[in-house]
Structures are given as C-alpha cells and as structure tokens.
Design an enzyme around this catalytic site. Structure first.
Site, mmCIF file in Angstrom:
data_model
loop_
_atom_site.group_PDB
_atom_site.id
_atom_site.type_symbol
_atom_site.label_atom_id
_atom_site.label_comp_id
_atom_site.label_asym_id
_atom_site.label_seq_id
_atom_site.Cartn_x
_atom_site.Cartn_y
_atom_site.Cartn_z
ATOM 1 C CG ASP A 135 -8.672 -34.827 40.913
ATOM 2 O OD1 ASP A 135 -9.440 -34.621 41.871
ATOM 3 O OD2 ASP A 135 -9.069 -35.019 39.752
ATOM 4 C CG MET A 165 -14.502 -35.113 43.573
ATOM 5 S SD MET A 165 -14.338 -33.328 43.403
ATOM 6 C CE MET A 165 -15.973 -32.897 42.831
ATOM 7 C CD GLU A 179 -14.905 -37.548 40.149
ATOM 8 O OE1 GLU A 179 -16.065 -37.159 40.251
ATOM 9 O OE2 GLU A 179 -13.951 -36.794 39.916
ATOM 10 N NE ARG A 219 -29.971 -47.147 52.958
ATOM 11 C CZ ARG A 219 -30.713 -48.251 52.916
ATOM 12 N NH1 ARG A 219 -30.359 -49.251 52.127
ATOM 13 N NH2 ARG A 219 -31.806 -48.352 53.650
ATOM 14 N NE ARG A 228 -14.008 -28.337 42.791
ATOM 15 C CZ ARG A 228 -14.528 -28.472 41.563
ATOM 16 N NH1 ARG A 228 -14.316 -29.581 40.882
ATOM 17 N NH2 ARG A 228 -15.237 -27.535 41.024
#
Ligand code: F6P
Length: 343
Positions: A128, A170, A223, A267, A276
């Site tokens: 991150d 992420m 996210e 979509r 990851r």
C-alpha cells in the site's frame, strides 16, 4: 560461538520479501553471524517454530514472490501470555537481534518488544506504500506494475464494447496504488480513500467524456474508498488480530451506481491478491536487497530499536517508533496531476 540474527516476516505478504531475507542471510553470514528464520511472523515465536537459514536456503529465492518464511497476522499482545512466550522463545533461541520485516502492525509489536528490552531492527513492508518515515516500501512498485498492465488490458475490452469498466485496486487507508496505476494506465477517473466519492461528480465526468465522442471509460477505485455519505464497503464484519476489517465491494457498488446514473453498460474488475502475488519488479528486488543489507549493518552497529528507511535515494536509519506514528496518505499534489486527465 557466532551471534544469532533472527528474521521474521509478518502481515500481508508482498513481492520483495525474499530479497530482504536473502540479503540478511548473505550480509549476516559475511559478517560471521548465524541466521535463523522464524516461521509465520509472530506466530513462530509464540510456537517456537524456527529454521536455520544458511546460504543454500536462500539460493534462487530472489525472483520468487511471497516469503519463504511464511507470514501471519498474529498479534502476541492480543492473547493472554503470548507476548511473554515471544520474549521467552527469543531468549531460548539465543537471538542477538531480531530483524522484523512488516507493516504498521508487525512493526508496532516490534516497537513494544524493543521497549521490553529485546534487540530489534525493523524493515518496512507494504504494497500500500502507506508507512510514514519511508518514501517507498518494496512491493508497491510490483503492485503498481501489475495494476497498470490490467488497466491497459481493460482498456481494449472496454473500448471494443463501449463500456465503463470499474477497476478495484488495493489500498486500505491510502490511494497510492490507485493513483500511480491510474496515472500510468491513463484512467479517466481515480477514486481514493482520502477523498469521499461524489457520485454526482463521477456521473458528470463520464457524461462529459462521452459528449466529446468517447464511448468507453476506465474508473480506478481503491478498495478503501468511501462514498460521500457512508463508510467503507466490507466483505465481512469480522476483525483480524490487529482490528482490521476485510475490505472489498466498493467497485461493485460504484459500478451499479454508474450504470444506473449514466445509462452506460458497466463492468467491474477486482484485482485483489493478484497485485500481491508473483515475482517482484527489479525496483522491488533492489530496494528489498538494500533494506536487508542495511538492516544487518544496523545490527552490527548495535543500532537497536531502529528501522531502515528510504529517504530520497538513500537508505537511512530512523527510530522504529516513527514508522507507526501515522499513515502516509496520498500526496495531494500527485492527485492534482491525476485530475488533469479526468473525464
Ligand atoms: O495491507 C496490504 C493489503 O494488501 C491491503 O491493501 C488489503 O486491504 C489487505 O492487505 C488485504 O489483506 P488480506 O486479504 O491478506 O487479509
């Protein structure tokens, strides 16, 4: 008898961890230390689960993703006498210094153990890139490259079908992966945890883009992004040992809203753990290697309670406590650059 350096990897895995382990073993062996690997993060020190790491154990691991030591989100300060077990086993293993490779939570435990008198040296890790006191963490560059490639691929299918595609990447507290991959991949809108999602604005941007002849759009969302009125979207309410919820679902919710409000077929693609996994980029291999070598040098200099950190282009040492002071949120100057290309 040789002094022993222990090493453990904790928290979510990330590409580049094996580069650190290899560098610690190679540098440590050169300096005459024996190295032992603790299995599965703090869990291994609670369970007395450790292996010897000789030169042959790290041969060939540089390009390998994940961590050969395994990892966990075990928090020894959560359950009963686990912290006492960690301290007792550290002593039983005769560890001179423990190199702790981890994010905020794993390093937070290391900082507490340092206060209890254990010799520890930290190595910051997270895809991150949200740890303060280091400019970059390894794993981030790999995640960004994977996400960028996915955005490139999604462009061609979005364009062919004249669709909107929402890409969920992420980023729990910070939008670094979203911003970097979104800029690199030419996303039309990038939504990050630092700025609540304004659906009216998103709708307007997409409509504006379509009014100038575009028939598709790519929207990247982290996210951890939240809607203006509301909280993060969760996959489940259960908390892990460090009190984190399981995120995921903002992409789907956003996709549905976009389709409803714009009328364009939409979509959603959730990249998840693909970001990851797998082999680290050259940048992450080099950064992991530099961090590992520097960590052993800090052990050698008895700079315990410190952590390696990338500042500009130099790897320096800082107090481990600084890494956990606050989250490094997205640089708004970077986001302003991304915004030039919105719509
Ligand atoms: O902290 C790194 C990270 O990849 C976050 O971006 C994500 O929210 C989390 O870990 C997911 O972790 P896991 O699925 O392994 O519990």
């Amino acid at each position: 008898m040789a002094k022993i350096i222990g090493i453990l990897t904790g928290g979510g895995d990330c590409p580049g961890l094996n580069s650190v382990i290899r560098a610690v073993v190679r540098r440590g062996s050169n300096l005459g230390y024996d190295i032992i690997g603790i299995k599965n993060g703090w869990k291994g020190l609670i369970d007395f689960d450790a292996v010897n790491l000789g030169l042959s154990s790290v041969s060939g691991i540089l390009p390998k993703g994940g961590t050969i030591l395994g990892t966990s989100r075990t928090n020894p300060y959560k359950e009963g006498d686990d912290a006492a077990k960690v301290i007792a086993n550290y002593k039983k293993l005769n560890i001179y210094c423990l190199v702790v490779v981890g994010g905020e939570d794993t390093l937070g435990v290391a900082a507490k153990l340092a206060k209890e008198g254990l010799n520890v040296v930290g190595v910051p890790k997270t895809i991150d890139n949200d740890l303060s006191a280091t400019d970059f963490t390894f794993g981030f560059d790999t995640a960004v490259n994977i996400a960028t490639e996915c955005i490139d691929r999604l462009h061609t299918t979005a364009e062919s079908h004249h669709r909107i595609i929402v890409v969920e990447v992420m980023g729990r507290h910070a939008g670094w992966i979203a911003a970097y991959s979104g800029i690199a991949g030419g996303a039309d809108i990038i939504l990050v945890p630092e700025i609540p999602i304004d659906l009216d604005e998103v709708t307007e941007l997409i409509k504006k883009r379509h009014s100038r002849g575009k028939t598709f759009s790519i929207v990247v969302v982290a996210e951890g992004a939240k809607f203006k009125q509301g909280n993060e979207i969760l996959q489940e309410q259960k908390l892990d040992a460090f009190g984190h919820v399981r995120l995921g679902g903002v992409g789907e919710a956003l996709g549905q809203e976009i389709e409803k409000r714009t009328g364009y077929e939409t979509r959603v693609s959730v990249l998840g753990h693909i970001q990851r996994g797998g082999t680290p980029t050259a940048f992450d291999r080099v950064l992991g290697t530099r961090f590992g070598v520097k960590a052993v040098d800090l052990v050698e200099k008895r700079e315990f309670g410190s952590m390696v950190s990338l500042q500009g282009n130099r790897v320096v040492s800082i107090p481990i406590s600084r890494a956990i002071e606050k989250i490094k949120t997205l640089d708004m100057e970077l986001y302003d650059i991304a915004k030039v290309f919105f719509g």
